[in-house]
Write an enzyme that holds these catalytic residues in place. Structure first.
Site, PDB file in Angstrom:
ATOM      1  N   GLY A 286      24.338  19.820 -30.742  1.00 32.68           N
ATOM      2  CA  GLY A 286      22.937  19.798 -30.338  1.00 32.68           C
ATOM      3  C   GLY A 286      22.877  19.846 -28.826  1.00 32.68           C
ATOM      4  N   ARG A 287      23.251  18.707 -28.222  1.00 30.63           N
ATOM      5  CA  ARG A 287      23.174  18.561 -26.771  1.00 30.63           C
ATOM      6  C   ARG A 287      23.898  19.685 -26.018  1.00 30.63           C
ATOM      7  NH1 ARG A 287      22.568  13.421 -24.661  1.00 30.63           N
ATOM      8  NH2 ARG A 287      23.506  12.616 -26.546  1.00 30.63           N
ATOM      9  N   CYS A 353       2.872   2.474 -17.381  1.00 28.40           N
ATOM     10  CA  CYS A 353       2.530   1.118 -16.970  1.00 28.40           C
ATOM     11  C   CYS A 353       3.609   0.105 -17.293  1.00 28.40           C
ATOM     12  CB  CYS A 353       1.222   0.718 -17.626  1.00 28.40           C
ATOM     13  SG  CYS A 353      -0.092   1.824 -17.137  1.00 28.40           S
TER      14      CYS A 353
HETATM   15  N1  LLP Z   1      25.000  16.090 -36.334  1.00 30.94           N
HETATM   16  C1  LLP Z   1      24.404  14.963 -36.704  1.00 30.94           C
HETATM   17  C2  LLP Z   1      24.485  14.532 -38.080  1.00 30.94           C
HETATM   18  C3  LLP Z   1      23.732  14.185 -35.753  1.00 30.94           C
HETATM   19  O1  LLP Z   1      23.158  13.052 -36.119  1.00 30.94           O
HETATM   20  C4  LLP Z   1      23.662  14.629 -34.404  1.00 30.94           C
HETATM   21  C5  LLP Z   1      22.970  13.841 -33.383  1.00 30.94           C
HETATM   22  C6  LLP Z   1      24.272  15.846 -34.077  1.00 30.94           C
HETATM   23  C7  LLP Z   1      24.945  16.559 -35.059  1.00 30.94           C
HETATM   24  C8  LLP Z   1      24.234  16.422 -32.690  1.00 30.94           C
HETATM   25  O2  LLP Z   1      24.844  15.610 -31.759  1.00 30.94           O
HETATM   26  P1  LLP Z   1      25.001  16.140 -30.262  1.00 30.94           P
HETATM   27  O3  LLP Z   1      25.853  17.370 -30.309  1.00 30.94           O
HETATM   28  O4  LLP Z   1      23.633  16.456 -29.758  1.00 30.94           O
HETATM   29  O5  LLP Z   1      25.621  15.019 -29.544  1.00 30.94           O
HETATM   30  N2  LLP Z   1      18.771  10.829 -28.660  1.00 30.94           N
HETATM   31  C9  LLP Z   1      20.140  10.634 -28.224  1.00 30.94           C
HETATM   32  C10 LLP Z   1      21.123  11.423 -29.057  1.00 30.94           C
HETATM   33  C11 LLP Z   1      21.040  11.139 -30.536  1.00 30.94           C
HETATM   34  C12 LLP Z   1      21.993  11.958 -31.349  1.00 30.94           C
HETATM   35  C13 LLP Z   1      21.619  11.933 -32.783  1.00 30.94           C
HETATM   36  N3  LLP Z   1      22.438  12.717 -33.638  1.00 30.94           N
HETATM   37  C14 LLP Z   1      20.266  11.019 -26.766  1.00 30.94           C
HETATM   38  O6  LLP Z   1      19.293  11.468 -26.167  1.00 30.94           O
HETATM   39  O7  LLP Z   1      21.344  10.844 -26.180  1.00 30.94           O
END
Ligand code: LLP
Length: 423
Positions: A286-287, A353
């Site tokens: 994702g990220r 706030c």
């Molecule tokens: N697969 C599953 C099952 C997940 O739960 C997630 C992310 C991903 C893939 C993707 O992970 P990434 O490649 O993005 O690290 N809101 C938090 C991040 C939460 C991640 C949730 N799951 C932040 O802003 O750091």
């Protein structure tokens, strides 16, 4: 004045530069002009950068493994234009709710290449997923298994599923985004997975085709991925393995995340040696796909000098919750003059706030003054998706910029939108 790009931190999207007017330029668009036209706060996505990151993942995997798919973990940036762009780039998609499923379908993903996740899926969401024809549902617990089985049976359908394993491996990241440890709300511990695997062997409506893990997010070390793959080997031989997402990105110039190619290399080597070279291998970033592709632009409203210099902008925890939730650190600069000496130590505060609404706790800025445009890079992941209306602040628009042209792909929320659901 012509300046080189070298004054800019490498965390900005590809092609970002200081232009002839001495201003920040993203996707060929002058940031100050963008602000004049579209207002602030605004999320600015460099379209070419996003495409390049998608291609890098696909190419890295294609070069090392035969049967693969790259899934966009769409929670990172769930808007139609991003779904559409990544579908065009040939990616598959991970969704974690009925809403994300709706958006992914709307964005043009083939349902057969959508993977439906969730530790607390409702029967309604499971029905929506099966109805849409999602390729795989990822089973997270025994209750989830029973519910998915019941719904599939009611619908007279047979559904391919993966089983989510919690490998008991914890990566070095913020506790709120660590998911691989034994004491987790996600997935089956390996000992419990065996019972679920046996149980699935007896069902007529579910077809267990493989295993999944996702050990956490914003991970810089590769060893935990290797260790997690190792735990799967003991659970049997399956055709499909989904090793989740989680590879970290640089928020600061000093951050040293693994290169995508090294990450993929590690995963593929582990899968080949522990599970075999002929498996269908799924990655779920994702990220790493979206974070560095976007920059948020704000306008400075006030500058207050007391113990610190407080530079307050027209956004904050409503458009970027990450500093407040995870203590995440960001860079910032004055987009009107990115090459000027940043010689005042500041706290970049939001408009909300509460005292905790500080976007960047320690940043050097070039003589910040009201009306200046501030850019914070690396806001493409989990900024838009965690946005909210705290203090009745409308959520920002999303712009796609490419070759000097900007288009609005999500419009700014209006005050009317704020009341649209009130009866
Ligand atoms: N697969 C599953 C099952 C997940 O739960 C997630 C992310 C991903 C893939 C993707 O992970 P990434 O490649 O993005 O690290 N809101 C938090 C991040 C939460 C991640 C949730 N799951 C932040 O802003 O750091």
């Amino acid at each position: 004045m012509t300046t080189t790009t070298s004054v800019l931190s490498p965390v900005y999207p590809l092609g970002t530069r200081v232009n002839e007017r001495g201003r920040l330029d993203i996707g060929g668009c002058d940031a100050v002009e963008l602000v004049r036209e579209f207002g602030t706060p605004v999320y600015v996505v460099a379209e070419d950068d996003l495409r390049a990151r998608a291609r890098a993942f696909v190419e890295a995997l294609a070069a090392r493994h035969g049967d693969y798919d790259v899934l966009f973990a769409s929670k990172a940036f769930p808007c139609t234009a991003v779904y559409r762009l990544l579908a065009e780039e040939g990616l598959a998609c991970d969704v974690a709710s009925g809403g994300e499923l709706f958006l992914a379908l709307r964005g043009g993903f083939d349902p057969a290449r959508i993977y439906f996740h969730g530790n607390a899926k409702s029967a309604g969401e499971v029905r929506e997923a099966i109805q849409a024809g999602v390729g795989h549902i990822v089973i997270d617990s025994l209750h989830d298994l029973e519910r998915v089985e019941r719904v599939a049976a009611e619908m007279g359908r047979r559904q391919e599923v993966l089983l989510r394993i919690t490998p008991g491996v914890a990566g070095d990241t913020h506790h709120a985004i660590s998911t691989g440890q034994a004491d987790s709300k996600f997935g089956f511990a390996p000992v419990d997975a065996r019972a679920a695997i046996e149980r699935l062997a007896d069902t007529t409506h579910l077809d267990l085709v493989g295993l999944h893990f996702h050990i956490g997010s914003q991970l810089f070390e590769l060893e935990p991925f290797r260790a997690a793959v190792r735990t799967l080997a003991a659970l049997g031989d399956f055709p499909v393995y989904n090793v989740g997402g989680g590879v970290g990105v640089a928020y600061l110039a000093s951050d040293r995340p693994p290169a995508v190619a090294d990450y993929v290399d590690t995963i593929v080597a582990a899968v080949h040696s522990e599970l075999g070279p002929d498996k269908r291998l799924l990655l779920e970033p994702g990220r790493a796909l979206v974070a560095n592709s976007a920059v948020t632009l704000y306008t400075v409203q006030t500058v207050k000098r007391n113990v610190s210099t407080w530079v307050a902008v027209d956004g904050g925890m409503s458009d970027n919750l990450r500093p407040m939730l995870y203590g995440s650190r960001y860079e910032a600069l004055v987009a009107d003059r990115p090459a000027a000496a940043a010689d005042e130590r500041c706290k970049l505060a939001g408009k909300h706030c509460e005292s905790g609404d500080v976007l960047v706790r320690d940043v050097w800025l070039a003589a910040p003054a009201p009306g200046d445009v501030i850019a914070t890079p690396v806001t493409g992941a989990y900024g838009y998706s965690l946005a909210n209306n705290y203090n009745g602040v409308p959520r920002p628009p999303v712009l796609f910029c490419r070759d000097g042209a900007a288009r609005v792909v999500v419009r700014r929320e209006s005050y009317e939108d704020l009341a649209a659901r009130d009866l």
